[in-house]
Design a protein around this motif. Structure first.
Motif, PDB file in Angstrom:
ATOM      1  N   THR A 180       0.822  -1.208   0.000  1.00 54.96           N
ATOM      2  CA  THR A 180       0.000   0.000   0.000  1.00 54.96           C
ATOM      3  C   THR A 180       0.853   1.254   0.000  1.00 54.96           C
ATOM      4  N   HIS A 181       1.935   1.236   0.785  1.00 55.74           N
ATOM      5  CA  HIS A 181       2.818   2.394   0.895  1.00 55.74           C
ATOM      6  C   HIS A 181       4.256   2.036   0.520  1.00 55.74           C
ATOM      7  N   SER A 182       4.472   0.929  -0.149  1.00 52.83           N
ATOM      8  CA  SER A 182       5.840   0.453  -0.328  1.00 52.83           C
ATOM      9  C   SER A 182       6.026  -0.254  -1.658  1.00 52.83           C
ATOM     10  N   LEU A 183       7.279  -0.275  -2.068  1.00 52.25           N
ATOM     11  CA  LEU A 183       7.724  -1.114  -3.177  1.00 52.25           C
ATOM     12  C   LEU A 183       8.945  -1.861  -2.693  1.00 52.25           C
ATOM     13  N   VAL A 184       8.907  -3.176  -2.775  1.00 56.96           N
ATOM     14  CA  VAL A 184      10.022  -3.999  -2.345  1.00 56.96           C
ATOM     15  C   VAL A 184      10.618  -4.681  -3.567  1.00 56.96           C
ATOM     16  N   LEU A 185      11.907  -4.459  -3.775  1.00 56.46           N
ATOM     17  CA  LEU A 185      12.647  -5.083  -4.869  1.00 56.46           C
ATOM     18  C   LEU A 185      13.668  -6.015  -4.259  1.00 56.46           C
ATOM     19  N   GLY A 186      13.651  -7.279  -4.647  1.00 55.33           N
ATOM     20  CA  GLY A 186      14.540  -8.196  -3.960  1.00 55.33           C
ATOM     21  C   GLY A 186      15.028  -9.366  -4.773  1.00 55.33           C
ATOM     22  N   LEU A 187      16.054  -9.988  -4.215  1.00 58.22           N
ATOM     23  CA  LEU A 187      16.662 -11.180  -4.801  1.00 58.22           C
ATOM     24  C   LEU A 187      16.339 -12.417  -3.982  1.00 58.22           C
ATOM     25  N   VAL A 188      15.418 -12.279  -3.011  1.00 56.81           N
ATOM     26  CA  VAL A 188      15.017 -13.406  -2.169  1.00 56.81           C
ATOM     27  C   VAL A 188      13.602 -13.831  -2.552  1.00 56.81           C
ATOM     28  N   ASP A 189      13.074 -14.818  -1.861  1.00 52.04           N
ATOM     29  CA  ASP A 189      11.788 -15.389  -2.257  1.00 52.04           C
ATOM     30  C   ASP A 189      10.644 -14.393  -2.060  1.00 52.04           C
ATOM     31  N   THR A 190       9.584 -14.599  -2.819  1.00 53.86           N
ATOM     32  CA  THR A 190       8.461 -13.666  -2.841  1.00 53.86           C
ATOM     33  C   THR A 190       7.777 -13.559  -1.486  1.00 53.86           C
ATOM     34  N   ALA A 191       7.655 -14.662  -0.765  1.00 49.99           N
ATOM     35  CA  ALA A 191       6.994 -14.627   0.543  1.00 49.99           C
ATOM     36  C   ALA A 191       7.743 -13.704   1.500  1.00 49.99           C
ATOM     37  N   THR A 192       9.064 -13.768   1.481  1.00 55.03           N
ATOM     38  CA  THR A 192       9.863 -12.890   2.333  1.00 55.03           C
ATOM     39  C   THR A 192       9.664 -11.431   1.932  1.00 55.03           C
ATOM     40  N   LEU A 193       9.641 -11.169   0.640  1.00 57.75           N
ATOM     41  CA  LEU A 193       9.460  -9.798   0.164  1.00 57.75           C
ATOM     42  C   LEU A 193       8.089  -9.258   0.560  1.00 57.75           C
ATOM     43  N   ARG A 194       7.080 -10.118   0.554  1.00 54.80           N
ATOM     44  CA  ARG A 194       5.749  -9.678   0.985  1.00 54.80           C
ATOM     45  C   ARG A 194       5.743  -9.310   2.461  1.00 54.80           C
ATOM     46  N   GLY A 195       6.509 -10.051   3.255  1.00 55.19           N
ATOM     47  CA  GLY A 195       6.627  -9.706   4.663  1.00 55.19           C
ATOM     48  C   GLY A 195       7.275  -8.349   4.850  1.00 55.19           C
ATOM     49  N   TYR A 196       8.323  -8.057   4.057  1.00 55.49           N
ATOM     50  CA  TYR A 196       8.962  -6.738   4.128  1.00 55.49           C
ATOM     51  C   TYR A 196       7.956  -5.643   3.758  1.00 55.49           C
ATOM     52  N   ALA A 197       7.155  -5.892   2.735  1.00 54.39           N
ATOM     53  CA  ALA A 197       6.181  -4.893   2.312  1.00 54.39           C
ATOM     54  C   ALA A 197       5.144  -4.637   3.402  1.00 54.39           C
ATOM     55  N   ALA A 198       4.702  -5.691   4.082  1.00 55.86           N
ATOM     56  CA  ALA A 198       3.724  -5.528   5.165  1.00 55.86           C
ATOM     57  C   ALA A 198       4.313  -4.694   6.297  1.00 55.86           C
ATOM     58  N   ASP A 199       5.571  -4.962   6.660  1.00 54.57           N
ATOM     59  CA  ASP A 199       6.221  -4.174   7.714  1.00 54.57           C
ATOM     60  C   ASP A 199       6.373  -2.718   7.282  1.00 54.57           C
ATOM     61  N   ALA A 200       6.757  -2.506   6.031  1.00 55.30           N
ATOM     62  CA  ALA A 200       6.925  -1.138   5.540  1.00 55.30           C
ATOM     63  C   ALA A 200       5.591  -0.405   5.487  1.00 55.30           C
ATOM     64  N   ASP A 201       4.536  -1.101   5.115  1.00 53.57           N
ATOM     65  CA  ASP A 201       3.213  -0.475   5.068  1.00 53.57           C
ATOM     66  C   ASP A 201       2.748  -0.036   6.454  1.00 53.57           C
ATOM     67  N   ARG A 202       3.108  -0.785   7.482  1.00 54.13           N
ATOM     68  CA  ARG A 202       2.766  -0.374   8.850  1.00 54.13           C
ATOM     69  C   ARG A 202       3.655   0.773   9.310  1.00 54.13           C
ATOM     70  N   ALA A 203       4.872   0.830   8.786  1.00 54.17           N
ATOM     71  CA  ALA A 203       5.815   1.864   9.224  1.00 54.17           C
ATOM     72  C   ALA A 203       5.406   3.251   8.750  1.00 54.17           C
ATOM     73  N   VAL A 204       4.924   3.365   7.529  1.00 51.30           N
ATOM     74  CA  VAL A 204       4.666   4.686   6.954  1.00 51.30           C
ATOM     75  C   VAL A 204       3.685   5.516   7.789  1.00 51.30           C
ATOM     76  N   PRO A 205       2.525   4.985   8.215  1.00 51.23           N
ATOM     77  CA  PRO A 205       1.630   5.795   9.051  1.00 51.23           C
ATOM     78  C   PRO A 205       2.269   6.213  10.376  1.00 51.23           C
ATOM     79  N   GLN A 206       3.095   5.347  10.967  1.00 53.02           N
ATOM     80  CA  GLN A 206       3.791   5.725  12.198  1.00 53.02           C
ATOM     81  C   GLN A 206       4.715   6.906  11.957  1.00 53.02           C
ATOM     82  N   VAL A 207       5.403   6.875  10.850  1.00 48.42           N
ATOM     83  CA  VAL A 207       6.325   7.962  10.532  1.00 48.42           C
ATOM     84  C   VAL A 207       5.558   9.243  10.224  1.00 48.42           C
TER      85      VAL A 207
END
Length: 418
Positions: A180-207
């Motif tokens: 929602t608030h993020s773009l994750v570009l990675g060389l690791v598996d898609t499931a891990t990248l989705r987890g990063y995106a979820a964490d980043a999406d929660r981070a943006v409103p806090q910031v």
């Protein structure tokens, strides 16, 4: 950066990794035994054709500009064209900065080949995320045969200190995950990248709550290399310096410190060892650096920039001060209260008291927010980056000298950690 990954992320100041990502210029003329070309309009035309081909996904046209006799470079360019396919590029261009940028090594190629060593600026933007171009430097070898120019190498200048900046797509096939608030570009598996995106999406409103919505895009780009060595290459740094660092924010300068585009780079091994809470703290901390970048300059002390990022990350955590600052709490319990606010050198990745530096900076920011207001804290942050002496900034906003603020901070550290 931050302290060990059991608690926080990594240093996001305009030093260290930032210096590595903004490649230097300069150099000497070619020392090649063959003729060296002067600046030729055809070189820029070649670069423009290659950029257009990449943007339009024209593989044949892109590879037509790579020297087919330079088999290693040609193969690398073929892989790169495929590996960048999922990256949402809005713009991509090259600018020939100068020729004679570095000494060329001897070559066994015969038959009137002309070579030149060039410094080239790569400019690109990610669709929906970059308001300004991201700039990096490449050092390229061009060859001309039978009236045609080709790009033949991007590493001939390395021995002279002219290293082409490494991008994520130079290291392998990039997978893109949009949040929602993020773009994750990675060389690791898609499931891990989705987890990063979820964490980043929660981070943006806090910031946004801590810093506000103005002056930054309200989104974050996360890059996830697959190994520590790949992280080091992206940072142009010794990977061992980042072994215990979970993530780092890098500002790639677009000509000045006022026009950056930030990326959060994740160290997969260190980040993977964190708890869910730790991962959230890390990405909120680093996203704060993205939000505050336009207000952050070389004048901003690291205790303020890193401490503010931690304050934003821990603000609603419900954790006590000793839980958030265990190393400094241990020192205080033993009777060792820091005599001064953390110096910039205390935030080096290899600094012996790195955790205490982050904890002390966090408490300094928390002190201002608690005893004055969060709005006062952001005002101090913004003013500190203008170049106004810190003592004058504190006098204007807190009505305390730097010495008086330091004394109050020392008292606050003792009260909060005992």
């Amino acid at each position: 950066m931050t302290a060990p990954p059991t608690r926080r992320s990594a240093i996001g100041a305009l030093t260290g990794a930032l210096a590595g990502l903004t490649a230097c210029t300069g150099g000497s003329g070619s020392a090649a035994p063959r003729r060296t070309a002067t600046a030729d309009p055809a070189l820029q035309q070649l670069l423009t054709r290659r950029a257009t081909a990449l943007l339009h996904r024209d593989r044949q046209a892109f590879l037509a500009g790579a020297d087919p006799r330079a088999t290693r470079y040609y193969a690398a360019q073929r892989r790169m064209f495929d590996d960048i396919a999922e990256v949402p590029l809005a713009a991509w261009s090259y600018r020939l900065v100068r020729t004679g940028a570095f000494p060329l090594p001897p070559t066994a190629d015969a038959g009137g080949t002309v070579r030149t060593a060039a410094e080239v600026e790569l400019s690109y933007r990610l669709r929906g995320y970059d308001a300004r171009p991201v700039l990096s430097t490449e050092y390229l070898t061009f060859t001309r045969r039978a009236g045609h120019w080709y790009v033949a190498a991007d590493d001939d200048g390395a021995s002279a200190g002219k290293r082409t900046a490494v991008q994520l797509w130079d290291q392998g096939k990039v997978t893109a995950v949009r949040g929602t608030h993020s773009l994750v570009l990675g060389l690791v598996d898609t499931a891990t990248l989705r987890g990063y995106a979820a964490d980043a999406d929660r981070a943006v409103p806090q910031v946004q709550r801590a810093w506000g919505k103005a002056g930054w895009p309200g989104s974050v780009v996360v890059e996830a290399p697959g190994t520590l060595d790949q992280l080091g290459a992206l940072l142009a740094a010794d990977p061992d310096d980042y072994r215990g660092i979970a993530a780092v924010t890098t500002g790639e300068l677009g000509g000045s410190a006022a026009a950056p585009a930030d990326r959060v780079l994740v160290n997969p091994a260190a980040f993977g060892r964190l708890s869910a809470f730790g991962r959230q703290v890390v990405l909120t901390h680093e996203t704060t650096h993205v939000a505050t970048r336009l207000a952050t300059t070389s004048h901003t002390p690291l205790w303020l920039s890193e401490g503010f990022a931690d304050w934003a990350a821990y603000r609603d955590s419900g954790r006590t001060a000793p839980e958030i600052a265990p190393e400094l709490a241990q020192d205080v319990t033993a009777g060792h209260i820091p005599a001064a606010l953390p110096a910039n050198a205390d935030f080096r990745p290899t600094a012996p008291a790195l955790p205490q530096a982050y904890e002390g900076g966090w408490l300094a920011n928390r002190l201002i927010a608690d005893q004055w207001s969060p709005a006062t804290l952001t005002a101090v942050y913004r003013a500190a980056g203008t170049g106004t002496p810190l003592d004058a900034v504190l006098q204007a906003h807190l009505h305390l000298s730097l010495a008086a603020f330091t004394a109050r901070w020392r008292t606050y550290v003792r009260q909060e950690l005992t």
